[in-house]
Design a protein around this motif. Structure first.
Motif: not given
Length: 156
Positions: A33-36, A56-69, A134-136, A142-145
């Motif tokens: 969670a902290s790494r994400a 901008y959002v693509a670089k966070m692919n996998g780090l953020v949930t679909t809804n948050f993206a 920041v909520t993950v 895994g863990w996503q923002v």
């Protein structure tokens, strides 16, 4: 009648304490969670006026949930904000680090994160640091923002 005494928990001594027995996540979960969160913090305020919202959002692919993206993409593309970014030829770079854990529950951890931003514009360059909550969340990948807001906003 006298209430039953809670079992004593000893701290120190030879055995040490496993605090994770009291938490709804494992040490491995906290690490993931902290790494994400730190990876997200590096990308969140890292953008260029030439970069479309999708990139901008693509670089966070996998780090953020679909809804948050989707929410991030909409915010980034807000006409007034995007026009100012373009008019001033803004380029932002950032880095971030976790300051503390604000709250946690089953499958969710909210970190307080310091994000340092360097913003270059046609008017010059400025540096600032802001604190974000920041909520993950834990899911199948895994863990996503799932949320970010200024740390001083809303419920604390």
């Amino acid at each position: 009648s006298t209430p039953a005494a809670a079992p004593a928990t000893t701290i120190g001594g030879g055995g040490g304490v496993n605090i994770y027995q009291w938490l709804p996540f494992t040490q491995q979960d906290l690490t993931a969670a902290s790494r994400a969160t730190v990876a997200f913090a590096a990308d969140y305020e890292n953008w260029s006026y030439t970069e479309p919202a999708q990139a901008y959002v693509a670089k966070m692919n996998g780090l953020v949930t679909t809804n948050f993206a989707a929410s991030l993409q909409n915010s980034y593309a807000t006409p007034g904000v995007a026009a100012l970014r373009s008019a001033q030829k803004q380029i932002s770079t950032s880095s971030g680090g976790i300051a503390s854990i604000r709250s946690f529950g089953t499958g969710s951890i909210t970190f307080v994160v310091n994000i340092a931003q360097r913003l270059a514009t046609t008017s010059g360059t400025s540096n600032s640091t802001k604190q974000y909550a920041v909520t993950v969340v834990s899911n199948a990948t895994g863990w996503q923002v799932n949320d970010v807001e200024l740390a001083g906003a809303g419920n604390q």
